[in-house]
Structures are given as C-alpha cells and as structure tokens.
Design a protein around this motif. Structure first.
Motif, short mmCIF file in Angstrom:
data_model
loop_
_atom_site.label_atom_id
_atom_site.label_comp_id
_atom_site.label_asym_id
_atom_site.label_seq_id
_atom_site.Cartn_x
_atom_site.Cartn_y
_atom_site.Cartn_z
N ARG A 30 42.06 -59.49 66.43
CA ARG A 30 42.62 -59.94 67.71
C ARG A 30 44.01 -60.53 67.52
O ARG A 30 44.93 -60.25 68.28
N ALA A 31 44.18 -61.37 66.50
CA ALA A 31 45.49 -61.97 66.24
C ALA A 31 46.54 -60.91 65.93
O ALA A 31 47.70 -61.04 66.31
N MET A 32 46.12 -59.84 65.27
CA MET A 32 47.05 -58.77 64.90
C MET A 32 47.40 -57.86 66.07
O MET A 32 48.43 -57.19 66.03
N THR A 33 46.56 -57.81 67.09
CA THR A 33 46.74 -56.81 68.15
C THR A 33 47.00 -57.38 69.54
O THR A 33 47.18 -56.62 70.48
N LEU A 145 51.36 -63.76 56.59
CA LEU A 145 49.91 -63.64 56.41
C LEU A 145 49.23 -65.01 56.35
O LEU A 145 48.10 -65.17 56.81
N GLU A 146 49.92 -66.00 55.80
CA GLU A 146 49.37 -67.37 55.82
C GLU A 146 49.20 -67.84 57.26
O GLU A 146 48.17 -68.41 57.63
N ARG A 147 50.22 -67.59 58.07
CA ARG A 147 50.15 -68.00 59.47
C ARG A 147 49.13 -67.17 60.24
O ARG A 147 48.47 -67.68 61.15
N LEU A 148 48.96 -65.89 59.88
CA LEU A 148 47.94 -65.05 60.50
C LEU A 148 46.55 -65.63 60.21
O LEU A 148 45.70 -65.71 61.10
#
Length: 159
Positions: A30-33, A145-148
């Motif tokens: 969800r965070a990526m899209t 990626l850390e923030r993701l």
C-alpha cells in the motif's frame, strides 16, 4: 528491522536490492502504490517529492518530481505489471539522462508479519548500471527504504 543489501557484481547489467521490513506485505504494498503516500518515503529525505502522475496499475505510468537545495531531479516510467500484494514491474528513467531506462521488478515476500523486499533492476548496459551506482543511488535508496519501512509499520498499526 532492515538493513538494505545491494548486490552489485562487476561486469553485470543488473543491481539487486534486498531488505526485510518489520511490517506486513499488504502495508508495504500500500505504501508503495498509494500516490498520496509515495512522497513520504521515495528518495532521500533532503528532497521534496511530488507525484505529478501516479497511475499505479498494469499499463499505467508514473512521474515523480524531486527538488531540493541542489536542484530538481525528475523521474518517470511505466508499469508493466502491478499485482497486489506482491509484485510490481516498472521502468525507471532519470529525466536528466534521457534514453537510459532500466526495468525494475519488485517482489514482496510474506514472512508472517514481516516482508522481504527484493528488487532487480536491469540496465541497458554495464555502464548505465555503474553510472547509477556512482551517482549515490545506494545511499538514496537505503534512506528511502528506511522511510518506507517506517511508513508501512505506521499503516499496519492503523495510524
């Protein structure tokens, strides 16, 4: 949880990025899209990110505008496959170097509460891959990626 591992073998056109997130796969996906969430994690924190185009579906396209003290850096691509909650295949092109496109396949593996992120980026040449690495890509990717991971954990907690 995660430390990002980059596999960059001499003489090859690909770059592999692996990280384990302390968040469920659905939250990472969800965070990526979600175009509204992408600016919260994409790229180094020193840049402001704006999603100009975020049609995140198979056949869709994207364009992210990043700006900071050292200028504006824009990126775009198309989505070849978006399969919830475990796979995204897209192109990636830095507009400052037009014509140098890479194909990235991201797979998210459910580890029972955590998620293994594995991205394989295939460049058109070894030189293109090496130029991307020389640009500081590892540091920027690791920071994003850390923030993701932080955002996906927040989503999982319902925050």
């Amino acid at each position: 949880m995660g430390k990002t591992e980059f596999v960059i073998e001499p003489g090859r056109q690909d770059l592999v990025t692996v990280r384990t997130f302390d968040a469920p796969r659905e939250a990472v996906f969800r965070a990526m899209t979600d175009p509204g969430l992408i600016p919260r994690w994409w790229g180094p924190a020193k840049y402001e990110v704006r999603v100009e185009e975020g049609d995140i579906r198979t056949g869709g396209a994207w364009r992210f505008l990043t700006s900071g003290e050292d200028g504006e850096f824009n990126f775009h691509g198309v989505y070849h496959e978006v399969s919830a909650p475990d796979r995204i295949v897209q192109t990636f092109e830095f507009e400052g170097a037009p014509g140098h496109v890479c194909l990235e396949t991201v797979e998210l593996e459910d580890l029972g509460g955590s998620t293994r992120y594995r991205a394989v980026s295939v460049f058109q040449s070894v030189e293109d891959r090496d130029a991307m690495v020389a640009s500081g890509m590892e540091e920027g990717s690791d920071e994003g990626l850390e923030r993701l991971e932080e955002l996906a954990s927040e989503i999982a907690r319902g925050a």
